[in-house]
Design an enzyme around this catalytic site. Structure first.
Site, PDB file in Angstrom:
ATOM      1  N   PHE A   1       0.590  -1.135   0.021  1.00  0.00           N
ATOM      2  CA  PHE A   1      -0.006   0.014  -0.064  1.00  0.00           C
ATOM      3  C   PHE A   1       0.951   1.421  -0.203  1.00  0.00           C
TER       4      PHE A   1
ATOM      5  N   ALA B   1       7.110  -5.165   4.907  1.00  0.00           N
ATOM      6  CA  ALA B   1       6.771  -5.811   6.414  1.00  0.00           C
ATOM      7  C   ALA B   1       5.660  -6.575   6.227  1.00  0.00           C
ATOM      8  N   GLU B   2       5.227  -7.432   7.283  1.00  0.00           N
ATOM      9  CA  GLU B   2       4.131  -7.740   7.769  1.00  0.00           C
ATOM     10  C   GLU B   2       3.142  -6.745   8.433  1.00  0.00           C
TER      11      GLU B   2
ATOM     12  N   THR C   1       9.785 -11.515   8.975  1.00  0.00           N
ATOM     13  CA  THR C   1      10.187 -10.260   8.217  1.00  0.00           C
ATOM     14  C   THR C   1      10.480  -9.085   8.718  1.00  0.00           C
TER      15      THR C   1
ATOM     16  N   THR D   1       6.291   2.880  12.741  1.00  0.00           N
ATOM     17  CA  THR D   1       4.746   3.271  12.930  1.00  0.00           C
ATOM     18  C   THR D   1       4.922   4.043  14.275  1.00  0.00           C
ATOM     19  N   ASP D   2       3.769   4.582  14.579  1.00  0.00           N
ATOM     20  CA  ASP D   2       3.446   5.199  15.835  1.00  0.00           C
ATOM     21  C   ASP D   2       3.290   4.180  16.917  1.00  0.00           C
ATOM     22  N   GLU D   3       2.601   2.910  16.318  1.00  0.00           N
ATOM     23  CA  GLU D   3       2.299   1.938  17.257  1.00  0.00           C
ATOM     24  C   GLU D   3       3.568   1.423  18.235  1.00  0.00           C
TER      25      GLU D   3
ATOM     26  N   TYR E   1       3.038  -7.161  16.170  1.00  0.00           N
ATOM     27  CA  TYR E   1       3.335  -6.424  15.349  1.00  0.00           C
ATOM     28  C   TYR E   1       4.117  -5.020  15.724  1.00  0.00           C
TER      29      TYR E   1
ATOM     30  N   LYS F   1       8.134  -4.209  14.941  1.00  0.00           N
ATOM     31  CA  LYS F   1       8.568  -2.848  14.375  1.00  0.00           C
ATOM     32  C   LYS F   1       9.474  -2.233  15.340  1.00  0.00           C
TER      33      LYS F   1
ATOM     34  N   ASN G   1      -1.831   6.218  11.014  1.00  0.00           N
ATOM     35  CA  ASN G   1      -2.550   5.196  10.229  1.00  0.00           C
ATOM     36  C   ASN G   1      -2.771   5.960   9.020  1.00  0.00           C
TER      37      ASN G   1
ATOM     38  N   LEU H   1      -9.123  -1.061   8.579  1.00  0.00           N
ATOM     39  CA  LEU H   1     -10.476  -0.556   8.658  1.00  0.00           C
ATOM     40  C   LEU H   1     -11.269   0.046   7.492  1.00  0.00           C
TER      41      LEU H   1
ATOM     42  N   PRO I   1      -7.644  -8.182  21.172  1.00  0.00           N
ATOM     43  CA  PRO I   1      -6.930  -8.396  22.360  1.00  0.00           C
ATOM     44  C   PRO I   1      -5.736  -7.215  22.467  1.00  0.00           C
TER      45      PRO I   1
HETATM   46  P1  NAD Z   1       1.441  -3.666   3.037  1.00  0.00           P
HETATM   47  O1  NAD Z   1       0.983  -4.849   4.091  1.00  0.00           O
HETATM   48  O2  NAD Z   1       0.397  -3.070   2.169  1.00  0.00           O
HETATM   49  O3  NAD Z   1       2.588  -3.957   2.320  1.00  0.00           O
HETATM   50  C1  NAD Z   1       3.840  -4.525   2.701  1.00  0.00           C
HETATM   51  C2  NAD Z   1       4.590  -4.974   1.315  1.00  0.00           C
HETATM   52  O4  NAD Z   1       5.805  -5.638   2.011  1.00  0.00           O
HETATM   53  C3  NAD Z   1       3.802  -6.063   0.397  1.00  0.00           C
HETATM   54  O5  NAD Z   1       3.918  -5.566  -0.790  1.00  0.00           O
HETATM   55  C4  NAD Z   1       4.384  -7.342   0.818  1.00  0.00           C
HETATM   56  O6  NAD Z   1       4.688  -8.161  -0.426  1.00  0.00           O
HETATM   57  C5  NAD Z   1       6.358  -6.935   1.194  1.00  0.00           C
HETATM   58  N1  NAD Z   1       6.825  -7.944   1.948  1.00  0.00           N
HETATM   59  C6  NAD Z   1       6.248  -8.350   3.305  1.00  0.00           C
HETATM   60  N2  NAD Z   1       7.250  -9.490   3.522  1.00  0.00           N
HETATM   61  C7  NAD Z   1       8.373  -9.116   2.503  1.00  0.00           C
HETATM   62  C8  NAD Z   1       9.579  -9.635   2.543  1.00  0.00           C
HETATM   63  N3  NAD Z   1       9.847 -10.745   3.596  1.00  0.00           N
HETATM   64  N4  NAD Z   1      10.561  -9.338   1.584  1.00  0.00           N
HETATM   65  C9  NAD Z   1      10.002  -8.594   0.743  1.00  0.00           C
HETATM   66  N5  NAD Z   1       8.800  -7.789   0.672  1.00  0.00           N
HETATM   67  C10 NAD Z   1       7.903  -8.306   1.578  1.00  0.00           C
HETATM   68  O7  NAD Z   1       1.909  -2.602   4.377  1.00  0.00           O
HETATM   69  P2  NAD Z   1       1.888  -0.949   4.306  1.00  0.00           P
HETATM   70  O8  NAD Z   1       0.808  -0.756   4.924  1.00  0.00           O
HETATM   71  O9  NAD Z   1       2.334  -0.471   2.973  1.00  0.00           O
HETATM   72  O10 NAD Z   1       3.062  -0.521   5.077  1.00  0.00           O
HETATM   73  C11 NAD Z   1       4.335  -0.271   4.866  1.00  0.00           C
HETATM   74  C12 NAD Z   1       5.255  -0.008   5.809  1.00  0.00           C
HETATM   75  O11 NAD Z   1       4.917   1.134   6.639  1.00  0.00           O
HETATM   76  C13 NAD Z   1       5.500  -1.135   6.828  1.00  0.00           C
HETATM   77  O12 NAD Z   1       6.847  -1.188   7.449  1.00  0.00           O
HETATM   78  C14 NAD Z   1       4.526  -0.808   8.111  1.00  0.00           C
HETATM   79  O13 NAD Z   1       4.864  -1.186   9.223  1.00  0.00           O
HETATM   80  C15 NAD Z   1       4.630   0.913   8.072  1.00  0.00           C
HETATM   81  N6  NAD Z   1       3.375   1.467   8.447  1.00  0.00           N
HETATM   82  C16 NAD Z   1       2.282   1.331   8.040  1.00  0.00           C
HETATM   83  C17 NAD Z   1       1.113   2.158   8.382  1.00  0.00           C
HETATM   84  C18 NAD Z   1      -0.140   1.969   7.724  1.00  0.00           C
HETATM   85  O14 NAD Z   1      -1.127   2.634   7.780  1.00  0.00           O
HETATM   86  N7  NAD Z   1      -0.385   1.230   6.793  1.00  0.00           N
HETATM   87  C19 NAD Z   1       1.468   3.020   9.265  1.00  0.00           C
HETATM   88  C20 NAD Z   1       2.588   3.316   9.818  1.00  0.00           C
HETATM   89  C21 NAD Z   1       3.675   2.659   9.458  1.00  0.00           C
HETATM   90  O1  DAU Z   2      -0.724   3.538  13.419  1.00  0.00           O
HETATM   91  C1  DAU Z   2      -0.024   2.887  12.361  1.00  0.00           C
HETATM   92  C2  DAU Z   2      -0.748   1.547  12.198  1.00  0.00           C
HETATM   93  O2  DAU Z   2      -2.046   1.640  11.747  1.00  0.00           O
HETATM   94  C3  DAU Z   2       0.255   0.671  11.205  1.00  0.00           C
HETATM   95  O3  DAU Z   2       1.586   0.621  11.795  1.00  0.00           O
HETATM   96  C4  DAU Z   2      -0.247  -0.510  10.789  1.00  0.00           C
HETATM   97  O4  DAU Z   2       0.729  -1.271   9.770  1.00  0.00           O
HETATM   98  C5  DAU Z   2      -1.684  -0.215  10.243  1.00  0.00           C
HETATM   99  O5  DAU Z   2      -2.327  -1.754  10.114  1.00  0.00           O
HETATM  100  C6  DAU Z   2      -2.572   0.457  11.166  1.00  0.00           C
HETATM  101  O6  DAU Z   2      -2.900  -0.361  12.491  1.00  0.00           O
HETATM  102  P1  DAU Z   2      -4.287  -0.359  13.128  1.00  0.00           P
HETATM  103  O7  DAU Z   2      -4.593  -1.445  13.783  1.00  0.00           O
HETATM  104  O8  DAU Z   2      -4.648   0.780  13.790  1.00  0.00           O
HETATM  105  O9  DAU Z   2      -5.209  -0.393  11.802  1.00  0.00           O
HETATM  106  P2  DAU Z   2      -6.624  -1.185  11.228  1.00  0.00           P
HETATM  107  O10 DAU Z   2      -6.967  -0.684  10.198  1.00  0.00           O
HETATM  108  O11 DAU Z   2      -6.236  -2.609  11.401  1.00  0.00           O
HETATM  109  O12 DAU Z   2      -7.583  -0.790  12.610  1.00  0.00           O
HETATM  110  C7  DAU Z   2      -7.884   0.592  12.751  1.00  0.00           C
HETATM  111  C8  DAU Z   2      -8.833   0.670  14.036  1.00  0.00           C
HETATM  112  O13 DAU Z   2     -10.019   0.014  13.397  1.00  0.00           O
HETATM  113  C9  DAU Z   2      -8.403  -0.239  14.845  1.00  0.00           C
HETATM  114  O14 DAU Z   2      -8.685   0.596  16.176  1.00  0.00           O
HETATM  115  C10 DAU Z   2      -8.898  -1.458  14.991  1.00  0.00           C
HETATM  116  C11 DAU Z   2     -10.337  -1.019  14.252  1.00  0.00           C
HETATM  117  N1  DAU Z   2     -11.003  -1.876  13.608  1.00  0.00           N
HETATM  118  C12 DAU Z   2     -10.669  -2.478  12.581  1.00  0.00           C
HETATM  119  C13 DAU Z   2     -10.958  -3.272  11.611  1.00  0.00           C
HETATM  120  C14 DAU Z   2     -10.110  -4.112  10.587  1.00  0.00           C
HETATM  121  C15 DAU Z   2     -12.324  -2.018  13.670  1.00  0.00           C
HETATM  122  O15 DAU Z   2     -12.976  -1.576  14.587  1.00  0.00           O
HETATM  123  N2  DAU Z   2     -13.028  -2.882  12.858  1.00  0.00           N
HETATM  124  C16 DAU Z   2     -12.247  -3.678  11.794  1.00  0.00           C
HETATM  125  O16 DAU Z   2     -12.982  -4.322  11.005  1.00  0.00           O
END
Ligand code: NAD
Ligand code: DAU
Length: 355
Positions: free
Chosen positions: A16, A87-88, A104, A138-140, A163, A167, A192, A203, A295
């Site tokens: 993403f 990342a996962e 990963t 991430t801020d998490e 997770y 990180k 997020n 979400l 949880p």
């Molecule tokens: P995502 O899950 O959408 O994409 C992760 C990508 O990494 C995928 O394309 C996957 O194939 C690849 N990948 C996974 N394992 C791999 C491996 N072992 N080797 C090579 N590629 C691999 O994740 P995202 O939401 O795009 O997040 C990207 C980064 O930003 C992550 O490090 C995540 O922790 C961080 N982040 C995400 C958010 C968010 O809201 N999505 C917020 C804060 C930080």
């Molecule tokens: O804060 C940054 C993080 O944001 C990133 O590091 C993570 O990679 C990213 O996945 C995201 O984590 P969250 O756990 O905050 O995102 P998620 O979309 O899974 O959930 C957002 C909020 O919504 C959380 O409080 C859980 C809640 N939720 C989520 C889902 C999937 C629901 O209430 N219902 C749902 O179906």
């Protein structure tokens, strides 16, 4: 002439945020981009519609845990920078299966650091001074806030999920490779993200897709958990600014100053769906269903982004209300992109209950 003559490795570039970074680099800069991605369930090369055939783009299907494969890529492309987004990323999945997150997010980052260090050590003094390793976190890692206050760059780490613990571990490795070996690293911690091309386990896309199908919209717990939403294209721009002008050894918090409760987000999506795609079944708000809590569910995240704003001149362009409208429209207009994911076997079922 941003990044003219530079080769940038983007790991996770089919995910993403990584795909938003690749699209931004190819559209707005002169960088040569090498997308290194294992192509897990979360990857989607359809998120890079204009990349194929672009002479500034190359794709390598490689796992960042594979040191020897990484070494070949460093030798082949001689990068000037690495942006580590592979990342996962899904908290709920980390509750049911933390092993992949350890492998990963921690071991993969370790391998990437080792191969970056090996490459960096062999560079000329001039190239060594210019090289950057930007780790995207991430801020998490900071844990959960109460009603008041913000995460700053000096907030102590207190991760609560498998997770976020993975990180946090990777952030510490990055710091140690700078302090011990001198590798020029930087770290960003962001809130997020939301926007186009997000896998529908998260979400916002989850609720859009379920809402369009008139299916129940699961809200965990009481729906009062707060997230601080950042439009993904604003994030991608912040990352290239940090890469270009950030100070080695610094960390930067990136956030959109858009705190919203989950219930507010879900209700807003319901109203937008009703406006753009009314359902004969009635208002989408009727589909909201309060379900068992996650949880270890963190209550509130909120980023103080003043350092990146002040020092690097970055500013989020998108307000949540404009960004969520664009996002809902995008999912309505790009149904083949996400229907292919559903047809490919993604069940959109609840996970992460530790059962
Ligand atoms: P995502 O899950 O959408 O994409 C992760 C990508 O990494 C995928 O394309 C996957 O194939 C690849 N990948 C996974 N394992 C791999 C491996 N072992 N080797 C090579 N590629 C691999 O994740 P995202 O939401 O795009 O997040 C990207 C980064 O930003 C992550 O490090 C995540 O922790 C961080 N982040 C995400 C958010 C968010 O809201 N999505 C917020 C804060 C930080
Ligand atoms: O804060 C940054 C993080 O944001 C990133 O590091 C993570 O990679 C990213 O996945 C995201 O984590 P969250 O756990 O905050 O995102 P998620 O979309 O899974 O959930 C957002 C909020 O919504 C959380 O409080 C859980 C809640 N939720 C989520 C889902 C999937 C629901 O209430 N219902 C749902 O179906």
């Amino acid at each position: 002439m941003r990044f003219k003559g530079s080769t940038i490795f983007v790991t996770g570039g089919a995910g993403f945020i990584g795909s938003a970074v690749v699209r931004h680099l190819l559209r707005d800069t002169h960088a040569r981009v090498v997308n290194i991605d294992k192509l897990t369930y979360a990857a989607n090369l359809n998120s890079l519609p204009d990349a194929v055939g672009n002479p500034h783009y190359a794709f390598e299907q490689t796992c960042i845990r594979e040191g020897s494969a990484l070494r070949k890529l460093f030798d082949k492309y001689q990068p000037d920078a690495v942006m580590n987004l592979a990342a996962e990323s899904h908290v709920d999945r980390s509750i049911d299966g933390p092993g992949e997150f350890i492998q990963t997010n921690i071991v993969g980052t370790f391998m990437l650091l080792q191969e970056s260090l090996r490459h960096w050590t062999g560079l000329s003094a001039e190239k060594r001074a210019q090289f950057r390793f930007l780790h995207i976190s991430t801020d998490e890692v900071f844990g959960s806030l109460g009603d008041e206050g913000f995460f700053t760059e000096t907030t102590a780490y207190a991760p609560n999920s498998p997770y976020s613990a993975s990180k946090a571990s990777s952030d510490h490795l990055v710091r140690a490779w700078r302090e011990t070996y001198g590798l020029p690293t930087l770290v960003t911690n962001c809130s997020n993200n939301y926007g186009p091309y997000q896998f529908p386990e998260k979400l916002i896309p989850h609720v859009i897709i379920k809402g369009l199908a008139d299916e129940p919209l699961p809200v965990y717990g009481d729906g009062q958990n707060i997230r601080d939403w950042l439009y993904v294209e604003d994030h991608a721009k912040a990352l290239t600014l940090v890469l270009e002008n950030g100070l080695v050894g610094e960390t930067y918090n990136v956030g959109g100053r858009n705190e919203r409760t989950n219930l507010h987000v879900v209700e807003g999506i319901c109203d937008l769906l009703d406006e753009f795609s009314p359902s004969p079944a009635g208002p989408r708000r009727n589909l909201i269903s309060f379900v068992a809590d996650r949880p270890g569910h963190d209550r509130r995240y909120a980023i103080d982004a003043s350092k990146v704003e002040r020092e690097l001149g970055w500013q989020a362009q998108e307000h949540f209300e404009s960004g969520i409208e664009k996002t809902v429209r995008w999912y309505l207009d790009h149904q083949p992109w996400w229907r292919e994911i559903l047809n490919g076997g993604y069940a959109a079922a609840r996970v992460g209950l530790n059962r």
